[in-house]
Design a protein around this motif. Structure first.
Motif, PDB file in Angstrom:
ATOM      1  N   PRO A 159       0.724  -1.016  -0.081  1.00 39.99           N
ATOM      2  CA  PRO A 159       0.107  -0.056  -0.099  1.00 39.99           C
ATOM      3  C   PRO A 159       0.900   1.267   0.066  1.00 39.99           C
ATOM      4  O   PRO A 159       1.987   1.356   0.882  1.00 39.99           O
ATOM      5  N   LYS A 160       0.414   2.105  -0.780  1.00 42.68           N
ATOM      6  CA  LYS A 160       1.136   3.449  -0.784  1.00 42.68           C
ATOM      7  C   LYS A 160       1.266   4.197   0.470  1.00 42.68           C
ATOM      8  O   LYS A 160       2.251   4.943   0.581  1.00 42.68           O
ATOM      9  N   TRP A 196      -4.654  -3.316   6.274  1.00 47.25           N
ATOM     10  CA  TRP A 196      -5.063  -3.056   4.936  1.00 47.25           C
ATOM     11  C   TRP A 196      -5.643  -3.931   4.139  1.00 47.25           C
ATOM     12  O   TRP A 196      -5.255  -5.150   4.478  1.00 47.25           O
ATOM     13  N   MET A 249      -6.799  -5.296   0.143  1.00 47.85           N
ATOM     14  CA  MET A 249      -6.838  -5.074  -1.358  1.00 47.85           C
ATOM     15  C   MET A 249      -8.288  -5.567  -1.810  1.00 47.85           C
ATOM     16  O   MET A 249      -8.470  -6.779  -1.919  1.00 47.85           O
ATOM     17  N   GLU A 278      -9.872  -5.252  -4.552  1.00 44.06           N
ATOM     18  CA  GLU A 278      -9.925  -6.079  -5.638  1.00 44.06           C
ATOM     19  C   GLU A 278      -8.426  -6.844  -6.116  1.00 44.06           C
ATOM     20  O   GLU A 278      -7.445  -6.170  -6.268  1.00 44.06           O
ATOM     21  N   ASP A 311      -5.351  -5.784  -7.988  1.00 44.13           N
ATOM     22  CA  ASP A 311      -5.374  -4.212  -8.211  1.00 44.13           C
ATOM     23  C   ASP A 311      -4.678  -3.429  -7.099  1.00 44.13           C
ATOM     24  O   ASP A 311      -5.358  -3.101  -6.188  1.00 44.13           O
ATOM     25  N   GLU A 312      -3.598  -3.064  -7.518  1.00 39.03           N
ATOM     26  CA  GLU A 312      -2.672  -2.535  -6.401  1.00 39.03           C
ATOM     27  C   GLU A 312      -3.510  -0.917  -5.877  1.00 39.03           C
ATOM     28  O   GLU A 312      -3.163  -0.583  -4.652  1.00 39.03           O
ATOM     29  N   ASN A 313      -3.919  -0.512  -6.915  1.00 43.57           N
ATOM     30  CA  ASN A 313      -4.660   0.821  -6.392  1.00 43.57           C
ATOM     31  C   ASN A 313      -5.981   0.597  -5.661  1.00 43.57           C
ATOM     32  O   ASN A 313      -6.574   1.744  -5.012  1.00 43.57           O
ATOM     33  N   SER A 314      -6.382  -0.607  -5.366  1.00 44.09           N
ATOM     34  CA  SER A 314      -7.540  -1.017  -4.448  1.00 44.09           C
ATOM     35  C   SER A 314      -7.005  -0.967  -3.151  1.00 44.09           C
ATOM     36  O   SER A 314      -8.039  -1.414  -1.988  1.00 44.09           O
ATOM     37  N   TRP A 315      -5.866  -1.049  -2.719  1.00 41.23           N
ATOM     38  CA  TRP A 315      -5.528  -1.037  -1.365  1.00 41.23           C
ATOM     39  C   TRP A 315      -6.049   0.053  -0.547  1.00 41.23           C
ATOM     40  O   TRP A 315      -5.919   1.383  -0.698  1.00 41.23           O
ATOM     41  N   THR A 316      -6.889  -0.281   0.550  1.00 43.10           N
ATOM     42  CA  THR A 316      -7.626   0.538   1.540  1.00 43.10           C
ATOM     43  C   THR A 316      -7.142   0.492   2.709  1.00 43.10           C
ATOM     44  O   THR A 316      -7.315  -0.600   3.536  1.00 43.10           O
TER      45      THR A 316
END
Length: 381
Positions: free
Chosen positions: A263-264, A297, A299, A301, A304-309
């Motif tokens: 995660p970013k 954290w 994921m 989806e 999909d690395e942009n779906s890390w929340t």
């Protein structure tokens, strides 16, 4: 007058109705229904029914691999225990102690994972005074009593992690080993149950933190969190930097791997080793933050690395602990189980109502590993 023979179309419809009804019956009683008549036995044994029943089986169960230490006049024992998530959360000690749904394992066995009602078990024989061991894998269906033949023997380094999953493209169950030798070289090997040999995969870029870290199965892949290019067989966590951490995802269809970015929002190395987890169709990353908070954290989806929340960030003060180790995830990512100040304390956190439950488990229940589990009739070749 003789009764007219049943019309073939009616017989087919009756069979479909029976299959539909039986597919909703839990696995344990449905196996006993094979004895009702030959037609029911044929229906329940059919591969189509087995897959339909698996699809409809409830997903809120776990299988516990437990180790009971020796006591005076008693031997050390290892077992598999089947349980509902609810029963385990309400009373972990009683669940682990219960004789019902308990299946004995050899002390040299290690559970590598669970998938579609099958449990993958490794038998490990260590070579004295050497850094190698021989390992075999087999599959168990604890409900149906199914036991597969052993895999071919694999000689590997003692520093070997493993994972187990299902390749839908070939309808096969596979186990993957990830070994690290004394020089730090990491090797992955794959075995498809029912086959005759192991297959060596391409070079592996990281090694899991611990041989106890089983690969997490999701979306046809096995996933490990580990260190990039480890030097030697051991590492000092205090010397680990953030760019050394990586998630490796191994595709069971192609026998290839890729990296999944962290995660970013993680901008510094956690004070202790993070852990991965899977529940349903989501991958989770769990870690401590500045030794004051627990962070999870999700994921949403997979892939999909942009779906890390960031799912939650909760203070140790709220949890009532001074330190903790993330352990397991239950109930669709809503319940987190953490290991507290000592190995006998479990902390249950339910993010739905922000509640905390702490349980001191007895010394004879101090060691167990939990795996997501679903009842099934699956018996692969």
């Amino acid at each position: 007058m003789h009764m007219a023979a049943q019309h073939p179309t009616a017989a087919v419809l009756l069979c479909e109705v029976v299959m539909e009804i039986l597919s909703w019956v839990p696995a344990k009683p449905v196996t006993r229904l094979k004895l009702v008549c030959k037609s029911w036995n044929s229906i329940i044994s059919h591969p189509h029914f087995v897959k339909l029943h698996l699809h409809r089986s409830p997903k809120n169960a776990i299988v516990l691999s437990t180790l009971t230490p020796p006591f005076p006049n008693k031997e050390e024992k290892q077992s598999l225990v089947l349980s509902s998530v609810e029963s385990f959360i309400q009373n972990p000690s009683s669940t682990v102690d219960a004789q019902e749904n308990r299946h004995s394992l050899h002390l040299q066995d290690r559970v590598s994972g669970s998938c579609n009602g099958l449990v993958c078990v490794a038998r490990i024989l260590y070579h004295p005074n050497k850094d190698i061991c021989d390992i075999w894998f087999r599959l168990l269906n604890p409900l149906g009593g199914f036991i597969s033949e052993n895999s071919p023997c694999l000689r590997v380094s003692m520093h070997t992690a493993s994972g187990f999953g299902y390749d839908e493209s070939s309808d096969s169950y596979k186990v993957v080993t990830v070994s690290r030798d004394s020089s730090g070289t990491v090797t992955a090997q794959v075995y498809s149950f029912g086959g005759s040999s192991w297959k060596r995969a391409n070079s592996f870029p990281a090694f899991p933190f611990s041989v106890e870290d089983n690969g997490h199965f999701i979306g046809g892949t096995l996933n490990w969190l580990g260190l990039r290019n480890p030097h030697g067989a051991h590492y000092d966590w205090a010397a680990v930097t953030l760019d050394m951490l990586m998630i490796v995802s191994f595709d069971l269809k192609s026998d290839t791997h890729k990296q999944i970015l962290l995660p970013k929002g993680i901008d510094e190395i956690p004070d202790k080793e993070p852990t991965l987890g899977v529940w349903g169709n989501s991958l989770y990353l769990l870690h401590n933050y500045k030794n004051t908070h627990f962070i999870a954290w999700q994921m949403k989806e997979f892939g999909d690395e942009n779906s890390w929340t960031q799912l939650l960030k909760i203070s140790f003060h709220h949890l009532g602990v001074e330190r903790l180790l993330p352990e397991f995830i239950f109930e669709n990512g809503n319940i987190f189980i953490l290991r507290g100040r000592h190995c006998f304390e479990l902390v249950f956190y339910d993010r739905r109502d922000n509640s905390v439950k702490r349980i001191n488990i007895l010394a004879n229940n101090s060691y167990f590993i939990a795996f997501d589990y679903v009842e099934s009739l699956v018996q692969p070749c």
